[in-house]
Motif scaffolding. Structure first.
Motif, PDB file in Angstrom:
ATOM      1  N   ALA A 195       0.834  -1.210   0.000  1.00  0.00           N
ATOM      2  CA  ALA A 195       0.000   0.000   0.000  1.00  0.00           C
ATOM      3  C   ALA A 195       0.866   1.257   0.000  1.00  0.00           C
ATOM      4  O   ALA A 195       0.564   2.234  -0.706  1.00  0.00           O
ATOM      5  N   ILE A 196       1.946   1.245   0.772  1.00  0.00           N
ATOM      6  CA  ILE A 196       2.841   2.411   0.811  1.00  0.00           C
ATOM      7  C   ILE A 196       3.519   2.591  -0.541  1.00  0.00           C
ATOM      8  O   ILE A 196       3.566   3.701  -1.084  1.00  0.00           O
ATOM      9  N   ARG A 197       4.033   1.508  -1.110  1.00  0.00           N
ATOM     10  CA  ARG A 197       4.717   1.620  -2.406  1.00  0.00           C
ATOM     11  C   ARG A 197       3.763   2.127  -3.486  1.00  0.00           C
ATOM     12  O   ARG A 197       4.142   2.937  -4.331  1.00  0.00           O
ATOM     13  N   SER A 198       2.529   1.666  -3.440  1.00  0.00           N
ATOM     14  CA  SER A 198       1.529   2.143  -4.394  1.00  0.00           C
ATOM     15  C   SER A 198       1.275   3.639  -4.189  1.00  0.00           C
ATOM     16  O   SER A 198       1.183   4.402  -5.161  1.00  0.00           O
ATOM     17  N   ALA A 199       1.174   4.067  -2.937  1.00  0.00           N
ATOM     18  CA  ALA A 199       0.957   5.485  -2.633  1.00  0.00           C
ATOM     19  C   ALA A 199       2.113   6.337  -3.147  1.00  0.00           C
ATOM     20  O   ALA A 199       1.898   7.452  -3.633  1.00  0.00           O
ATOM     21  N   LEU A 200       3.324   5.819  -3.057  1.00  0.00           N
ATOM     22  CA  LEU A 200       4.495   6.581  -3.489  1.00  0.00           C
ATOM     23  C   LEU A 200       4.560   6.747  -4.998  1.00  0.00           C
ATOM     24  O   LEU A 200       5.249   7.637  -5.499  1.00  0.00           O
ATOM     25  N   SER A 201       3.848   5.889  -5.720  1.00  0.00           N
ATOM     26  CA  SER A 201       3.848   6.004  -7.183  1.00  0.00           C
ATOM     27  C   SER A 201       2.719   6.906  -7.674  1.00  0.00           C
ATOM     28  O   SER A 201       2.592   7.147  -8.862  1.00  0.00           O
ATOM     29  N   VAL A 260       7.542  14.954  -4.247  1.00  0.00           N
ATOM     30  CA  VAL A 260       8.952  14.556  -4.327  1.00  0.00           C
ATOM     31  C   VAL A 260       9.021  13.039  -4.424  1.00  0.00           C
ATOM     32  O   VAL A 260       8.069  12.342  -4.095  1.00  0.00           O
ATOM     33  N   GLU A 261      10.158  12.524  -4.863  1.00  0.00           N
ATOM     34  CA  GLU A 261      10.342  11.070  -4.906  1.00  0.00           C
ATOM     35  C   GLU A 261      10.706  10.584  -3.508  1.00  0.00           C
ATOM     36  O   GLU A 261      11.451  11.242  -2.783  1.00  0.00           O
ATOM     37  N   TRP A 262      10.180   9.398  -3.167  1.00  0.00           N
ATOM     38  CA  TRP A 262      10.374   8.830  -1.838  1.00  0.00           C
ATOM     39  C   TRP A 262      11.070   7.489  -1.924  1.00  0.00           C
ATOM     40  O   TRP A 262      10.968   6.775  -2.918  1.00  0.00           O
ATOM     41  N   ASP A 263      11.743   7.129  -0.840  1.00  0.00           N
ATOM     42  CA  ASP A 263      12.422   5.847  -0.709  1.00  0.00           C
ATOM     43  C   ASP A 263      11.832   5.127   0.498  1.00  0.00           C
ATOM     44  O   ASP A 263      11.763   5.702   1.588  1.00  0.00           O
ATOM     45  N   LEU A 274      10.937   5.571   5.710  1.00  0.00           N
ATOM     46  CA  LEU A 274      10.355   6.278   4.576  1.00  0.00           C
ATOM     47  C   LEU A 274      10.980   7.664   4.573  1.00  0.00           C
ATOM     48  O   LEU A 274      10.813   8.436   5.525  1.00  0.00           O
ATOM     49  N   ALA A 275      11.727   7.955   3.517  1.00  0.00           N
ATOM     50  CA  ALA A 275      12.455   9.225   3.458  1.00  0.00           C
ATOM     51  C   ALA A 275      12.467   9.743   2.027  1.00  0.00           C
ATOM     52  O   ALA A 275      12.397   8.961   1.075  1.00  0.00           O
ATOM     53  N   PRO A 276      12.586  11.045   1.871  1.00  0.00           N
ATOM     54  CA  PRO A 276      12.726  11.590   0.524  1.00  0.00           C
ATOM     55  C   PRO A 276      13.964  10.990  -0.157  1.00  0.00           C
ATOM     56  O   PRO A 276      15.041  10.885   0.447  1.00  0.00           O
ATOM     57  N   GLU A 277      13.800  10.577  -1.404  1.00  0.00           N
ATOM     58  CA  GLU A 277      14.860   9.906  -2.159  1.00  0.00           C
ATOM     59  C   GLU A 277      16.145  10.736  -2.214  1.00  0.00           C
ATOM     60  O   GLU A 277      17.237  10.211  -2.017  1.00  0.00           O
ATOM     61  N   VAL A 278      16.038  12.021  -2.473  1.00  0.00           N
ATOM     62  CA  VAL A 278      17.240  12.854  -2.573  1.00  0.00           C
ATOM     63  C   VAL A 278      17.987  12.879  -1.236  1.00  0.00           C
ATOM     64  O   VAL A 278      19.221  12.871  -1.203  1.00  0.00           O
ATOM     65  N   PHE A 279      17.263  12.874  -0.135  1.00  0.00           N
ATOM     66  CA  PHE A 279      17.881  12.841   1.189  1.00  0.00           C
ATOM     67  C   PHE A 279      18.679  11.543   1.365  1.00  0.00           C
ATOM     68  O   PHE A 279      19.830  11.556   1.797  1.00  0.00           O
ATOM     69  N   VAL A 280      18.064  10.426   0.989  1.00  0.00           N
ATOM     70  CA  VAL A 280      18.717   9.118   1.115  1.00  0.00           C
ATOM     71  C   VAL A 280      19.967   9.064   0.237  1.00  0.00           C
ATOM     72  O   VAL A 280      21.030   8.620   0.685  1.00  0.00           O
ATOM     73  N   SER A 326       9.398  21.560   2.421  1.00  0.00           N
ATOM     74  CA  SER A 326       7.988  21.957   2.504  1.00  0.00           C
ATOM     75  C   SER A 326       7.142  21.070   1.602  1.00  0.00           C
ATOM     76  O   SER A 326       6.062  20.615   1.989  1.00  0.00           O
ATOM     77  N   LEU A 327       7.642  20.797   0.407  1.00  0.00           N
ATOM     78  CA  LEU A 327       6.933  19.902  -0.515  1.00  0.00           C
ATOM     79  C   LEU A 327       6.860  18.485   0.047  1.00  0.00           C
ATOM     80  O   LEU A 327       5.828  17.816  -0.066  1.00  0.00           O
ATOM     81  N   ALA A 328       7.949  18.046   0.658  1.00  0.00           N
ATOM     82  CA  ALA A 328       7.966  16.691   1.240  1.00  0.00           C
ATOM     83  C   ALA A 328       6.957  16.584   2.379  1.00  0.00           C
ATOM     84  O   ALA A 328       6.219  15.589   2.474  1.00  0.00           O
ATOM     85  N   PHE A 329       6.905  17.578   3.241  1.00  0.00           N
ATOM     86  CA  PHE A 329       5.912  17.554   4.326  1.00  0.00           C
ATOM     87  C   PHE A 329       4.493  17.564   3.769  1.00  0.00           C
ATOM     88  O   PHE A 329       3.606  16.913   4.318  1.00  0.00           O
ATOM     89  N   ASP A 330       4.274  18.289   2.677  1.00  0.00           N
ATOM     90  CA  ASP A 330       2.957  18.290   2.043  1.00  0.00           C
ATOM     91  C   ASP A 330       2.569  16.892   1.563  1.00  0.00           C
ATOM     92  O   ASP A 330       1.380  16.571   1.480  1.00  0.00           O
TER      93      ASP A 330
END
Length: 134
Positions: free
Chosen positions: A58-64, A69-72, A82-88, A115-119
Motif C-alpha cells: 500500500a505504501i509503495r503504491s501510494a508513493l507512485s 517529491v520522490e520517496w524511498d 520512509l524518506a525523501p529519495e534525494v535525502f537518502v 515543505s513539498l515533502a511535508f505536504d
C-alpha cells in the motif's frame, strides 16, 4: 488539512501494532529546514508478516501516485524507513557527517524541497488508508 508529520504513523497504527516509531514533528517555521523522514518498527508478535507485506504494498503504491517529491521506502533489517529519495541518496554518498548537513545541502539546492515533502505526508497517508480499506 493541517500537517502534523504523524499522518503515516496514525494510519499504520490503525492497521498494525508498532513497537517503535519516529516521525518529524511538523512546525511551520522549521519545516522547510527538516527532513520529513518517518521510521517505524512493527511488533512482529502482534502484526503478522502477511499484514506487513500488505502495508508495504500500500505504501509503495501510494508513493507512485501524485506526490511532490520522490520517496524511498526501505527495511534495514530492524526498522522501516520512509524518506525523501534525494535525502537518502545524499546520505549514502558519505560526504555528510550529520543529518543536518544533508538538510543544509538540499535547502541550498532546492529551497522549497522539505515543505513539498511535508505536504506529501498526508497524501501518502490517505492513499495508504484507502488501499488498506479495500
Amino acid at each position: 488539512m493541517k500537517i502534523s508529520g504523524r499522518e503515516i504513523i496514525d494510519v499504520l497504527e490503525k492497521y498494525s501494532v508498532l513497537d517503535w516509531y519516529r516521525y518529524p514533528n511538523y512546525v511551520e517555521d522549521s519545516a522547510a529546514r527538516r527532513s520529513a523522514t518517518v521510521v517505524w518498527r512493527f511488533d512482529a508478535q502482534r502484526t503478522n508478516s502477511e499484514r506487513i507485506t500488505l502495508i508495504e504494498s500500500a505504501i509503495r503504491s501510494a508513493l507512485s501516485s501524485a506526490v511532490n517529491v520522490e520517496w524511498d521506502l526501505r527495511y534495514n533489517g530492524r526498522n522501516w524507513i520512509l524518506a525523501p529519495e534525494v535525502f537518502v541518496q545524499l546520505e549514502l554518498t558519505g560526504k555528510f557527517k550529520k543529518e543536518s548537513e544533508v538538510c543544509e545541502k538540499i535547502i541550498r539546492d532546492f529551497p522549497s524541497f522539505f515543505s513539498l515533502a511535508f505536504d506529501d505526508l498526508p497524501l501518502i497517508a490517505n492513499a495508504v488508508e484507502e488501499a488498506m480499506r479495500c
